[in-house]
Design a protein around this motif. Structure first.
Motif, PDB file in Angstrom:
ATOM      1  N   MET A  91      45.612  51.291  36.303  1.00 57.65           N
ATOM      2  CA  MET A  91      45.023  51.081  36.634  1.00 57.65           C
ATOM      3  C   MET A  91      45.430  49.702  36.865  1.00 57.65           C
ATOM      4  O   MET A  91      44.736  48.962  38.188  1.00 57.65           O
ATOM      5  CB  MET A  91      44.099  50.816  34.902  1.00 57.65           C
ATOM      6  N   LEU A  92      46.119  49.142  37.000  1.00 59.10           N
ATOM      7  CA  LEU A  92      46.857  47.076  37.418  1.00 59.10           C
ATOM      8  C   LEU A  92      46.632  47.488  38.432  1.00 59.10           C
ATOM      9  O   LEU A  92      46.330  46.720  40.141  1.00 59.10           O
ATOM     10  CB  LEU A  92      47.275  46.964  36.347  1.00 59.10           C
ATOM     11  N   ALA A  93      47.695  48.843  39.148  1.00 59.06           N
ATOM     12  CA  ALA A  93      48.339  49.201  40.532  1.00 59.06           C
ATOM     13  C   ALA A  93      47.196  49.406  40.914  1.00 59.06           C
ATOM     14  O   ALA A  93      47.133  48.559  42.778  1.00 59.06           O
ATOM     15  CB  ALA A  93      49.383  50.206  40.175  1.00 59.06           C
ATOM     16  N   GLU A  94      46.011  49.593  40.481  1.00 56.43           N
ATOM     17  CA  GLU A  94      44.969  50.652  41.565  1.00 56.43           C
ATOM     18  C   GLU A  94      44.323  49.022  42.140  1.00 56.43           C
ATOM     19  O   GLU A  94      43.452  48.746  43.221  1.00 56.43           O
ATOM     20  CB  GLU A  94      44.109  51.035  41.354  1.00 56.43           C
ATOM     21  N   LEU A  95      43.986  48.249  41.012  1.00 57.19           N
ATOM     22  CA  LEU A  95      42.889  46.765  41.221  1.00 57.19           C
ATOM     23  C   LEU A  95      44.124  45.974  41.850  1.00 57.19           C
ATOM     24  O   LEU A  95      43.616  45.246  43.224  1.00 57.19           O
ATOM     25  CB  LEU A  95      42.982  45.928  39.774  1.00 57.19           C
ATOM     26  N   GLU A  96      45.466  46.326  41.704  1.00 56.58           N
ATOM     27  CA  GLU A  96      46.163  44.566  42.739  1.00 56.58           C
ATOM     28  C   GLU A  96      45.980  45.613  43.958  1.00 56.58           C
ATOM     29  O   GLU A  96      45.821  44.480  45.616  1.00 56.58           O
ATOM     30  CB  GLU A  96      47.258  44.630  42.387  1.00 56.58           C
ATOM     31  N   LYS A  97      45.944  47.078  44.156  1.00 57.24           N
ATOM     32  CA  LYS A  97      45.839  47.585  45.672  1.00 57.24           C
ATOM     33  C   LYS A  97      44.453  46.918  46.402  1.00 57.24           C
ATOM     34  O   LYS A  97      44.264  46.062  47.841  1.00 57.24           O
ATOM     35  CB  LYS A  97      46.062  48.532  45.892  1.00 57.24           C
ATOM     36  N   LEU A  98      43.313  46.661  46.059  1.00 58.73           N
ATOM     37  CA  LEU A  98      42.316  46.258  46.391  1.00 58.73           C
ATOM     38  C   LEU A  98      42.687  45.286  46.443  1.00 58.73           C
ATOM     39  O   LEU A  98      41.625  44.620  47.336  1.00 58.73           O
ATOM     40  CB  LEU A  98      40.719  46.819  44.992  1.00 58.73           C
ATOM     41  N   PHE A  99      42.286  44.223  45.808  1.00 56.81           N
ATOM     42  CA  PHE A  99      42.970  42.896  46.283  1.00 56.81           C
ATOM     43  C   PHE A  99      44.292  42.933  47.021  1.00 56.81           C
ATOM     44  O   PHE A  99      44.346  41.459  47.505  1.00 56.81           O
ATOM     45  CB  PHE A  99      43.356  41.753  44.773  1.00 56.81           C
ATOM     46  N   GLY A 133      44.600  42.290  50.527  1.00 52.68           N
ATOM     47  CA  GLY A 133      44.268  41.536  51.370  1.00 52.68           C
ATOM     48  C   GLY A 133      43.898  40.006  51.146  1.00 52.68           C
ATOM     49  O   GLY A 133      43.703  38.896  51.743  1.00 52.68           O
ATOM     50  N   ALA A 134      43.602  39.760  49.298  1.00 51.09           N
ATOM     51  CA  ALA A 134      42.870  38.228  49.376  1.00 51.09           C
ATOM     52  C   ALA A 134      44.528  37.950  48.867  1.00 51.09           C
ATOM     53  O   ALA A 134      45.354  37.771  48.332  1.00 51.09           O
ATOM     54  CB  ALA A 134      42.198  39.134  47.838  1.00 51.09           C
ATOM     55  N   SER A 135      43.902  36.361  49.346  1.00 51.11           N
ATOM     56  CA  SER A 135      45.033  35.404  49.173  1.00 51.11           C
ATOM     57  C   SER A 135      45.160  34.939  47.780  1.00 51.11           C
ATOM     58  O   SER A 135      43.442  34.407  47.099  1.00 51.11           O
ATOM     59  CB  SER A 135      45.223  34.069  50.268  1.00 51.11           C
ATOM     60  N   GLY A 136      45.916  34.751  46.599  1.00 47.96           N
ATOM     61  CA  GLY A 136      46.430  34.622  45.719  1.00 47.96           C
ATOM     62  C   GLY A 136      44.907  35.633  43.906  1.00 47.96           C
ATOM     63  O   GLY A 136      45.311  34.208  43.775  1.00 47.96           O
ATOM     64  N   ALA A 137      45.045  36.403  44.375  1.00 48.01           N
ATOM     65  CA  ALA A 137      44.235  37.106  43.931  1.00 48.01           C
ATOM     66  C   ALA A 137      45.088  37.224  41.675  1.00 48.01           C
ATOM     67  O   ALA A 137      46.154  37.479  42.213  1.00 48.01           O
ATOM     68  CB  ALA A 137      43.882  38.641  44.757  1.00 48.01           C
ATOM     69  N   ASN A 138      43.888  37.289  41.499  1.00 44.14           N
ATOM     70  CA  ASN A 138      45.393  37.243  40.123  1.00 44.14           C
ATOM     71  C   ASN A 138      44.340  38.120  38.955  1.00 44.14           C
ATOM     72  O   ASN A 138      43.680  38.825  39.236  1.00 44.14           O
ATOM     73  CB  ASN A 138      45.293  35.811  39.758  1.00 44.14           C
ATOM     74  N   ILE A 139      44.866  37.893  37.636  1.00 40.46           N
ATOM     75  CA  ILE A 139      44.359  38.675  36.478  1.00 40.46           C
ATOM     76  C   ILE A 139      42.856  38.539  36.084  1.00 40.46           C
ATOM     77  O   ILE A 139      41.984  39.224  35.904  1.00 40.46           O
ATOM     78  CB  ILE A 139      45.250  38.985  35.639  1.00 40.46           C
ATOM     79  N   GLU A 140      42.542  37.575  36.015  1.00 39.23           N
ATOM     80  CA  GLU A 140      40.984  37.275  36.275  1.00 39.23           C
ATOM     81  C   GLU A 140      39.960  37.456  37.400  1.00 39.23           C
ATOM     82  O   GLU A 140      39.125  37.866  37.179  1.00 39.23           O
ATOM     83  CB  GLU A 140      40.537  35.051  36.649  1.00 39.23           C
ATOM     84  N   ASP A 141      40.462  37.325  38.201  1.00 36.53           N
ATOM     85  CA  ASP A 141      39.795  38.500  39.190  1.00 36.53           C
ATOM     86  C   ASP A 141      39.598  39.769  39.679  1.00 36.53           C
ATOM     87  O   ASP A 141      38.576  40.792  39.514  1.00 36.53           O
ATOM     88  CB  ASP A 141      40.431  38.584  41.028  1.00 36.53           C
ATOM     89  N   TYR A 142      41.403  40.474  38.864  1.00 41.47           N
ATOM     90  CA  TYR A 142      40.783  41.449  38.686  1.00 41.47           C
ATOM     91  C   TYR A 142      39.849  42.543  37.161  1.00 41.47           C
ATOM     92  O   TYR A 142      38.906  43.053  37.309  1.00 41.47           O
ATOM     93  CB  TYR A 142      42.682  42.373  37.966  1.00 41.47           C
ATOM     94  N   LEU A 143      40.037  41.118  36.745  1.00 41.59           N
ATOM     95  CA  LEU A 143      38.683  41.402  35.293  1.00 41.59           C
ATOM     96  C   LEU A 143      37.231  41.407  35.588  1.00 41.59           C
ATOM     97  O   LEU A 143      36.800  42.421  35.057  1.00 41.59           O
ATOM     98  CB  LEU A 143      39.158  40.733  34.118  1.00 41.59           C
ATOM     99  N   SER A 144      37.172  40.618  36.869  1.00 47.55           N
ATOM    100  CA  SER A 144      35.918  40.068  36.939  1.00 47.55           C
ATOM    101  C   SER A 144      35.563  41.063  38.094  1.00 47.55           C
ATOM    102  O   SER A 144      34.077  42.176  38.110  1.00 47.55           O
ATOM    103  CB  SER A 144      35.228  38.916  37.466  1.00 47.55           C
TER     104      SER A 144
END
Length: 89
Positions: free
Chosen positions: A68-76, A78-89
């Motif tokens: 799940m985290l790997a898929e979320l990481e892929k979604l972000f 292109g984002a600069s500085g995306a982190n776990i807070e972004d993934y959770l929201s």
């Protein structure tokens, strides 16, 4: 992953005096604290980017959480500085 609710370490060593002082300050009605991002860095805690990398690389994650985290990481990706807070929201 398990965590402990034992905060006795804060009552010993270098933290003891600071905790006593904090309790004194909190007892005063006119004290306000302004805390922001990175306020715990001086205590050796990681900032959000490092925490995100640590969580993603953790061997304690089960297969489903890791996927799940790997898929979320892929979604972000292109984002600069995306982190776990972004993934959770």
């Amino acid at each position: 992953m398990t965590t402990s609710d034992d905060f006795s370490v804060l009552r010993a060593g270098p933290f003891s005096g600071a905790i006593d002082h904090l309790e004194t300050l909190l007892d005063q009605g006119s004290t306000a604290f302004l805390l922001g991002a990175g306020c715990s860095t001086c205590a050796g805690l990681p900032q959000m980017a490092a925490l995100t990398n640590t969580v993603i690389a953790s061997p304690d994650l089960d297969t489903a959480a890791s996927a799940m985290l790997a898929e979320l990481e892929k979604l972000f990706g292109g984002a600069s500085g995306a982190n776990i807070e972004d993934y959770l929201s």
